[in-house]
Design an enzyme around this catalytic site. Structure first.
Site, PDB file in Angstrom:
ATOM      1  CB  ALA A  52      -2.432  12.101 -12.948  1.00  0.00           C
TER       2      ALA A  52
ATOM      3  CD  GLU B  71      -9.236  10.131 -11.542  1.00  0.00           C
ATOM      4  OE1 GLU B  71      -8.638  11.189 -11.251  1.00  0.00           O
ATOM      5  OE2 GLU B  71     -10.372  10.118 -12.072  1.00  0.00           O
TER       6      GLU B  71
ATOM      7  N   GLY C 264      -6.877  14.375 -12.774  1.00  0.00           N
ATOM      8  CA  GLY C 264      -6.154  15.415 -12.058  1.00  0.00           C
ATOM      9  C   GLY C 264      -6.389  16.797 -12.647  1.00  0.00           C
TER      10      GLY C 264
END
Length: 258
Positions: free
Chosen positions: A66, A132, A109
């Protein structure tokens, strides 16, 4: 197709192609890009010329995750109002087969996008990860759920807790990807794989995917009833008539998706 700023699209021989096109950012997924991917997939899902969709990434990585700069100052209320995961939900509702061809880094992502594909072909030096946890967050577009269903609770927790890289060979051994190919032939082999599916009866592919998706969240008995209805439904198609007639006549069938 045109009008997209972060992806490239094309159609050839029943295979639609979506290429992530932010190579300078290692195809980091900002919200606009995810929306464009969902738009393109929905368009191809409606297009009678398309049987299967191939998803690839331009440059050195499929997707490094992301776009952190885009979200670093968000708060829970902003995120709720943005409802950004609605676009991810659109991706999961695509009815045609979706093949991912991945290489380089497939992180965060980007890994979630890869896991949204039905089949995955990976270059031999591809690395997957959910980093993450190092950012004080966790996957939010289905990563914890899909990885657990594919690899099991124990391995999923190890990778999610540590954020460590998963090699292509480990991904293959744990049922995350379908096959490994040499990097220089990734595009060619993934396209050949897609082309093989594009020659199958489109309605059969569609209802097979539908039945398999059902299997993930129902009992075997319920899933079998669902499968049976899809089986019966295909007997109303021209392709079933053509496929069986061609078999009896010992010739190659000509499927039309009707």
């Amino acid at each position: 197709m045109s009008g997209y700023s972060h992806i490239q699209t094309s159609i050839e021989a029943g295979v639609a192609r979506i290429e992530l096109d932010r190579p300078q950012q290692y195809n980091a997924l900002n919200r606009k890009m995810v929306s464009e991917i969902a738009d393109a997939l929905e368009s191809f899902d409606r297009d009678e010329c398309v049987v299967v969709v191939l998803l690839t990434g331009k440059g050195k990585a499929f997707s490094a995750g992301a776009d952190i700069e885009e979200m670093m100052n968000d708060d829970p209320v902003q995120l709720e109002l943005l409802n950004q995961f609605a676009d991810w939900d659109r991706i999961t509702k695509i009815k045609k087969p979706l093949i991912g061809a991945v290489h380089g880094l497939v992180l965060g992502g980007g890994f979630e996008l890869a896991l949204s594909c039905d089949l995955l072909v990976a270059a031999s030096r591809t690395e997957f990860a959910f980093p993450e946890v190092e950012l004080g967050v966790m996957p939010g577009a289905g990563g914890t759920q899909r990885l657990t269903k594919l690899a099991g609770r124990t391995k999923a927790l190890e990778w999610l807790f540590t954020g460590e890289r998963i090699s292509a060979q480990e991904a293959l051994s744990n049922g995350i990807i379908n096959r490994i190919v040499q990097p220089e032939v990734l595009e060619e082999e993934a396209y050949k794989f897609a082309l093989k599916l594009a020659q199958k009866p489109p309605l059969s592919l569609r209802l097979i995917k539908d039945a398999v998706n059902q299997a993930e969240h129902t009992s075997v008995e319920e899933g079998m009833q669902y499968e049976r209805k899809n089986f019966y439904l295909l007997f109303s198609s021209n392709d079933q008539k053509e496929g069986m007639k061609a078999f009896v006549e010992r010739r190659k069938p000509r499927f039309e998706g009707r």
